[in-house]
Design a protein around this motif. Structure first.
Motif, PDB file in Angstrom:
ATOM      1  N   VAL A 104       0.874  -1.166   0.000  1.00 28.98           N
ATOM      2  CA  VAL A 104       0.000   0.000   0.000  1.00 28.98           C
ATOM      3  C   VAL A 104       0.916   1.221   0.000  1.00 28.98           C
ATOM      4  O   VAL A 104       1.792   1.345   0.848  1.00 28.98           O
ATOM      5  CB  VAL A 104      -0.920   0.024   1.242  1.00 28.98           C
ATOM      6  CG1 VAL A 104      -1.739   1.297   1.280  1.00 28.98           C
ATOM      7  CG2 VAL A 104      -1.814  -1.194   1.259  1.00 28.98           C
ATOM      8  N   LEU A 110       4.237   0.824   2.030  1.00 30.77           N
ATOM      9  CA  LEU A 110       4.042  -0.051   3.188  1.00 30.77           C
ATOM     10  C   LEU A 110       3.932  -1.498   2.709  1.00 30.77           C
ATOM     11  O   LEU A 110       3.030  -1.833   1.950  1.00 30.77           O
ATOM     12  CB  LEU A 110       2.778   0.350   3.943  1.00 30.77           C
ATOM     13  CG  LEU A 110       2.627   1.831   4.305  1.00 30.77           C
ATOM     14  CD1 LEU A 110       1.272   2.078   4.946  1.00 30.77           C
ATOM     15  CD2 LEU A 110       3.745   2.271   5.212  1.00 30.77           C
ATOM     16  N   LYS A 131       3.226  -4.057   4.575  1.00 25.18           N
ATOM     17  CA  LYS A 131       2.013  -4.545   5.243  1.00 25.18           C
ATOM     18  C   LYS A 131       1.347  -3.324   5.863  1.00 25.18           C
ATOM     19  O   LYS A 131       2.023  -2.484   6.443  1.00 25.18           O
ATOM     20  CB  LYS A 131       2.343  -5.544   6.351  1.00 25.18           C
ATOM     21  CG  LYS A 131       2.914  -6.827   5.876  1.00 25.18           C
ATOM     22  CD  LYS A 131       3.207  -7.738   7.056  1.00 25.18           C
ATOM     23  CE  LYS A 131       3.891  -9.004   6.599  1.00 25.18           C
ATOM     24  NZ  LYS A 131       4.258  -9.855   7.728  1.00 25.18           N
ATOM     25  N   PRO A 132       0.038  -3.220   5.784  1.00 29.37           N
ATOM     26  CA  PRO A 132      -0.630  -2.060   6.385  1.00 29.37           C
ATOM     27  C   PRO A 132      -0.788  -2.223   7.901  1.00 29.37           C
ATOM     28  O   PRO A 132      -1.855  -2.571   8.405  1.00 29.37           O
ATOM     29  CB  PRO A 132      -1.985  -2.012   5.672  1.00 29.37           C
ATOM     30  CG  PRO A 132      -2.224  -3.405   5.215  1.00 29.37           C
ATOM     31  CD  PRO A 132      -0.877  -4.023   4.986  1.00 29.37           C
ATOM     32  N   THR A 133       0.303  -1.996   8.638  1.00 30.04           N
ATOM     33  CA  THR A 133       0.270  -2.048  10.099  1.00 30.04           C
ATOM     34  C   THR A 133       0.967  -0.813  10.649  1.00 30.04           C
ATOM     35  O   THR A 133       1.752  -0.161   9.951  1.00 30.04           O
ATOM     36  CB  THR A 133       0.979  -3.301  10.646  1.00 30.04           C
ATOM     37  OG1 THR A 133       2.354  -3.246  10.288  1.00 30.04           O
ATOM     38  CG2 THR A 133       0.344  -4.584  10.132  1.00 30.04           C
ATOM     39  N   VAL A 148       4.300   1.469   9.340  1.00 31.92           N
ATOM     40  CA  VAL A 148       4.163   2.921   9.183  1.00 31.92           C
ATOM     41  C   VAL A 148       5.229   3.626  10.013  1.00 31.92           C
ATOM     42  O   VAL A 148       5.880   4.583   9.553  1.00 31.92           O
ATOM     43  CB  VAL A 148       2.747   3.395   9.591  1.00 31.92           C
ATOM     44  CG1 VAL A 148       2.656   4.899   9.611  1.00 31.92           C
ATOM     45  CG2 VAL A 148       1.699   2.815   8.657  1.00 31.92           C
ATOM     46  N   ASN A 156      -4.078  -0.751  14.410  1.00 35.92           N
ATOM     47  CA  ASN A 156      -3.819  -1.485  13.162  1.00 35.92           C
ATOM     48  C   ASN A 156      -5.052  -1.618  12.291  1.00 35.92           C
ATOM     49  O   ASN A 156      -4.951  -1.617  11.068  1.00 35.92           O
ATOM     50  CB  ASN A 156      -3.257  -2.878  13.473  1.00 35.92           C
ATOM     51  CG  ASN A 156      -1.794  -2.835  13.821  1.00 35.92           C
ATOM     52  OD1 ASN A 156      -1.072  -1.942  13.387  1.00 35.92           O
ATOM     53  ND2 ASN A 156      -1.347  -3.793  14.606  1.00 35.92           N
ATOM     54  N   VAL A 192      -5.359   1.350  10.066  1.00 36.45           N
ATOM     55  CA  VAL A 192      -4.347   1.369   9.010  1.00 36.45           C
ATOM     56  C   VAL A 192      -4.709   0.367   7.912  1.00 36.45           C
ATOM     57  O   VAL A 192      -4.485   0.611   6.733  1.00 36.45           O
ATOM     58  CB  VAL A 192      -2.947   1.080   9.596  1.00 36.45           C
ATOM     59  CG1 VAL A 192      -1.898   0.976   8.509  1.00 36.45           C
ATOM     60  CG2 VAL A 192      -2.569   2.159  10.590  1.00 36.45           C
ATOM     61  N   GLU A 193      -5.303  -0.754   8.285  1.00 34.86           N
ATOM     62  CA  GLU A 193      -5.718  -1.751   7.298  1.00 34.86           C
ATOM     63  C   GLU A 193      -6.774  -1.204   6.345  1.00 34.86           C
ATOM     64  O   GLU A 193      -6.919  -1.698   5.232  1.00 34.86           O
ATOM     65  CB  GLU A 193      -6.267  -2.997   7.997  1.00 34.86           C
ATOM     66  CG  GLU A 193      -5.210  -3.816   8.689  1.00 34.86           C
ATOM     67  CD  GLU A 193      -5.792  -4.918   9.554  1.00 34.86           C
ATOM     68  OE1 GLU A 193      -7.041  -5.042   9.614  1.00 34.86           O
ATOM     69  OE2 GLU A 193      -5.003  -5.636  10.179  1.00 34.86           O
ATOM     70  N   TRP A 205      -6.695   1.703   4.949  1.00 37.68           N
ATOM     71  CA  TRP A 205      -6.091   2.588   3.959  1.00 37.68           C
ATOM     72  C   TRP A 205      -6.073   1.902   2.609  1.00 37.68           C
ATOM     73  O   TRP A 205      -5.833   0.709   2.492  1.00 37.68           O
ATOM     74  CB  TRP A 205      -4.681   2.963   4.363  1.00 37.68           C
ATOM     75  CG  TRP A 205      -4.587   3.934   5.493  1.00 37.68           C
ATOM     76  CD1 TRP A 205      -5.608   4.638   6.066  1.00 37.68           C
ATOM     77  CD2 TRP A 205      -3.417   4.296   6.205  1.00 37.68           C
ATOM     78  NE1 TRP A 205      -5.132   5.412   7.086  1.00 37.68           N
ATOM     79  CE2 TRP A 205      -3.778   5.236   7.181  1.00 37.68           C
ATOM     80  CE3 TRP A 205      -2.084   3.931   6.101  1.00 37.68           C
ATOM     81  CZ2 TRP A 205      -2.871   5.799   8.047  1.00 37.68           C
ATOM     82  CZ3 TRP A 205      -1.177   4.502   6.967  1.00 37.68           C
ATOM     83  CH2 TRP A 205      -1.568   5.423   7.927  1.00 37.68           C
ATOM     84  N   ASP A 228      -4.636   2.041  -1.500  1.00 39.36           N
ATOM     85  CA  ASP A 228      -3.448   2.435  -2.239  1.00 39.36           C
ATOM     86  C   ASP A 228      -3.598   3.868  -2.741  1.00 39.36           C
ATOM     87  O   ASP A 228      -4.658   4.257  -3.236  1.00 39.36           O
ATOM     88  CB  ASP A 228      -3.242   1.481  -3.414  1.00 39.36           C
ATOM     89  CG  ASP A 228      -1.843   1.548  -3.978  1.00 39.36           C
ATOM     90  OD1 ASP A 228      -0.904   1.796  -3.207  1.00 39.36           O
ATOM     91  OD2 ASP A 228      -1.690   1.337  -5.196  1.00 39.36           O
TER      92      ASP A 228
END
Length: 162
Positions: A74, A91, A93-95, A99, A131, A134-135, A137, A139
């Motif tokens: 992402v 990112l 992984k979206p965590t 970030v 988290n 953030v998940e 989000w 692209d």
């Protein structure tokens, strides 16, 4: 019995049978989903057909192409209030941990000193991020960020402004 009563009786019988068929279809579908088998139809006789080259129509189909696995990267765009140009953060992984690492690398901040993440909404609400947020989000989302240092605690706080 009049024509109206006969018609009414016939319509109610049709709706009852339609409801019954709908319930049976739902039952068959739910059974198929839970048991990973094809839904069985009790009204049809079961026939067993051996697959032979004469009755095998699958030989004419082309082979399936392998599915391309898309990476779960992402990319978000961030900029501080004084900047004119956004910076890209990729990112893996979206965590929040990823970030934190990317922000620390981009803005030369020690990773262990970035401790708190907040989200400021358009209404001005300040929300503690986790988290799960953030998940969500997508692209190429873009944010204005504020990075502030808290002297008493010795940590950086990052606020994403939506």
């Amino acid at each position: 019995m009049t024509v109206g009563n006969t018609l009414l009786t016939h319509l109610s019988d049709m709706s009852i049978s339609a409801n019954h068929r709908e319930r049976e279809a739902k039952r068959s579908l739910s059974q198929a989903l839970t048991s990973n088998e094809a839904p069985s139809t009790p009204n049809l006789p079961s026939t067993s057909v051996q697959r032979t080259p004469e009755n095998d129509h699958d030989n004419n189909r082309p082979n399936k192409c392998p599915r391309i696995q898309r990476k779960s990267y992402v990319t978000i765009y961030v900029k501080k209030p004084g900047e004119k140009i956004y910076s890209a953060l990729c990112l893996s992984k979206p965590t929040l941990d990823v970030v934190k690492e990317e922000l620390a690398r981009k803005y030369s901040i020690p990773t262990n000193m970035v401790a708190k993440f907040y989200k400021r909404t358009k209404k001005g609400l300040l929300i503690h991020m986790d988290n799960r947020m953030v998940e969500q989000w997508q692209d190429e989302d873009d944010f204005n960020i504020e990075i502030s240092f808290q002297n008493k605690e010795g940590i950086f706080e990052v606020t994403f402004i939506y």
